[in-house]
Scaffold this motif. Structure first.
Motif, PDB file in Angstrom:
ATOM      1  N   LEU A   1      41.327  18.700  44.428  1.00  0.00           N
ATOM      2  CA  LEU A   1      40.616  19.315  43.746  1.00  0.00           C
ATOM      3  C   LEU A   1      39.365  19.366  43.345  1.00  0.00           C
ATOM      4  O   LEU A   1      39.061  20.073  43.133  1.00  0.00           O
ATOM      5  CB  LEU A   1      41.393  19.192  41.589  1.00  0.00           C
ATOM      6  N   ILE A   2      39.328  18.184  43.198  1.00  0.00           N
ATOM      7  CA  ILE A   2      38.122  17.040  42.915  1.00  0.00           C
ATOM      8  C   ILE A   2      37.044  17.578  43.953  1.00  0.00           C
ATOM      9  O   ILE A   2      35.538  17.617  44.307  1.00  0.00           O
ATOM     10  CB  ILE A   2      37.788  15.303  42.365  1.00  0.00           C
TER      11      ILE A   2
ATOM     12  N   GLN B   1      35.693  20.907  44.510  1.00  0.00           N
ATOM     13  CA  GLN B   1      34.702  20.919  43.430  1.00  0.00           C
ATOM     14  C   GLN B   1      32.774  20.118  43.835  1.00  0.00           C
ATOM     15  O   GLN B   1      32.129  20.997  44.390  1.00  0.00           O
ATOM     16  CB  GLN B   1      34.704  20.134  42.604  1.00  0.00           C
TER      17      GLN B   1
ATOM     18  N   ILE C   1      36.268  15.769  32.745  1.00  0.00           N
ATOM     19  CA  ILE C   1      37.685  15.392  32.930  1.00  0.00           C
ATOM     20  C   ILE C   1      37.560  14.361  31.640  1.00  0.00           C
ATOM     21  O   ILE C   1      37.121  13.991  31.156  1.00  0.00           O
ATOM     22  CB  ILE C   1      37.608  14.125  34.574  1.00  0.00           C
TER      23      ILE C   1
ATOM     24  N   TYR D   1      39.579  19.163  33.852  1.00  0.00           N
ATOM     25  CA  TYR D   1      40.556  18.599  34.251  1.00  0.00           C
ATOM     26  C   TYR D   1      41.534  17.320  33.798  1.00  0.00           C
ATOM     27  O   TYR D   1      40.340  16.628  33.055  1.00  0.00           O
ATOM     28  CB  TYR D   1      40.689  17.855  36.013  1.00  0.00           C
TER      29      TYR D   1
ATOM     30  N   ILE E   1      45.476  12.995  38.841  1.00  0.00           N
ATOM     31  CA  ILE E   1      44.817  14.612  38.719  1.00  0.00           C
ATOM     32  C   ILE E   1      45.058  16.076  39.032  1.00  0.00           C
ATOM     33  O   ILE E   1      45.646  16.334  39.602  1.00  0.00           O
ATOM     34  CB  ILE E   1      43.033  14.357  39.311  1.00  0.00           C
ATOM     35  N   GLU E   2      44.732  16.452  37.131  1.00  0.00           N
ATOM     36  CA  GLU E   2      45.740  17.920  37.061  1.00  0.00           C
ATOM     37  C   GLU E   2      44.513  18.686  36.695  1.00  0.00           C
ATOM     38  O   GLU E   2      43.790  18.698  35.376  1.00  0.00           O
ATOM     39  CB  GLU E   2      46.112  17.814  36.406  1.00  0.00           C
ATOM     40  N   ALA E   3      44.342  19.500  37.384  1.00  0.00           N
ATOM     41  CA  ALA E   3      43.587  20.885  37.121  1.00  0.00           C
ATOM     42  C   ALA E   3      44.234  22.015  35.309  1.00  0.00           C
ATOM     43  O   ALA E   3      44.626  21.801  35.299  1.00  0.00           O
ATOM     44  CB  ALA E   3      43.727  22.329  37.444  1.00  0.00           C
TER      45      ALA E   3
END
Length: 315
Positions: A120-121, A124, A133, A250, A265-267
């Motif tokens: 996810l990161i 970006q 974050i 996030y 890590i979650e959106a």
């Protein structure tokens, strides 16, 4: 909060509790652990823990109440409570402190850490877009900062109230001067600070801020959200920042599992918009969603959430 919260020190703001008094003697234990290994560290850790638990009734009461809430939700099986549970809770905190120090002196094997959601990161970064974050006091935030270096293009600034942890940060700086490079001390979000952080995000950088500590202010801006069976105050700052910056948000959690450390890590939100009308309700909804995710991870690793104060009160 239940009656235990009435112990000395209950009701005070977390920033007025010198939680690093627990690590006043950690320098000796750290060097012992560095030379003789973790077993020697543990051998001397428990007398220190026992003294701290006995001498700090407000921290003991906070830990006991938190563990009680966990046990009432998930049952007693595997969820320690009472004095033994409190002792184990502080032991987990002590070992986490050692891990922080070992990380910064290069004696912690970061290659074994599992990261979930790093793509996810990475996406970006590939788009040259930054983000916000929201982290927490679960597990080892130092680990997350070190692990960010696995992504060479990731620039991460961690917002901390470092003046309330001066002694521990000085200890980290002695171990490794680089430990301070991605920390930014922020007591309140001023227009100048907001402009600086906006510029960082616009350049594709990431800003991390804790979502489980209320601001250092006479009248902190908070909303109450369900957390471990009762309403608890959560800061609105992260969501106001996300609204101002209009960037993706996030969540980041770290925890130690039987197979080793993990980072998740979650959106959370692609963007956050706070309307003028109904802003309080919108903040309650967003904070509630965050509190639900924090609760889920606390229930996975109950001994790894380190907020040793009356979390269910404001002030």
């Amino acid at each position: 909060m239940a009656a235990p919260g009435k112990a000395a020190g209950a009701g005070r703001h977390w920033a007025h509790i010198d939680e690093v008094t627990f690590v006043a003697g950690m320098r000796f234990l750290f060097y012992l652990g560095r030379v003789l290994g973790r077993p020697a560290f543990r051998l001397l850790l428990y007398p220190v823990l026992l003294w701290y638990v006995v001498a700090k009734p407000w921290a003991r009461a906070a830990s006991k109440d938190y563990l009680r809430r966990i046990a009432e939700l998930d049952g007693d099986a595997g969820n320690p409570r009472g004095f033994i549970g409190v002792l184990r809770h502080f032991a987990s905190f002590g070992e986490c402190i050692l891990d922080k120090l070992l990380l910064w002196c290069g004696l912690f094997d970061t290659s074994a850490v599992k990261i979930y959601g790093v793509e996810l990161i990475a996406a970006q970064i590939a788009d040259q877009r930054g983000g916000l974050i929201i982290c927490c006091h679960l597990g080892n935030l130092e680990l997350c900062r070190v692990m960010s270096r696995r992504q060479p293009d990731l620039k991460l600034t961690v917002l901390l109230h470092t003046k309330h942890a001066t002694r521990f940060n000085q200890l980290l700086a002695r171990v490794n001067p680089d430990s301070q490079l991605n920390i930014m001390e922020v007591t309140e979000l001023t227009p100048a600070t907001a402009a600086l952080l906006q510029d960082k995000i616009d350049r594709g950088e990431f800003v991390a801020i804790a979502g489980d500590r209320i601001p250092v202010a006479p009248q902190p801006r908070v909303v109450r959200a369900p957390f471990l069976g009762a309403l608890a105050p959560f800061p609105v700052g992260p969501y106001v920042m996300a609204h101002l910056f209009q960037c993706p948000v996030y969540l980041l959690f770290s925890l130690s599992r039987p197979g080793g450390w993990e980072i998740h890590i979650e959106a959370f939100r692609q963007s956050i918009h706070l309307p003028r009308k109904g802003r309080s309700a919108a903040l309650e909804t967003i904070a509630g969603a965050y509190a639900a995710r924090l609760e889920a991870y606390c229930r996975k690793a109950p001994l790894q959430w380190f907020n040793f104060y009356d979390f269910w009160q404001i002030g």
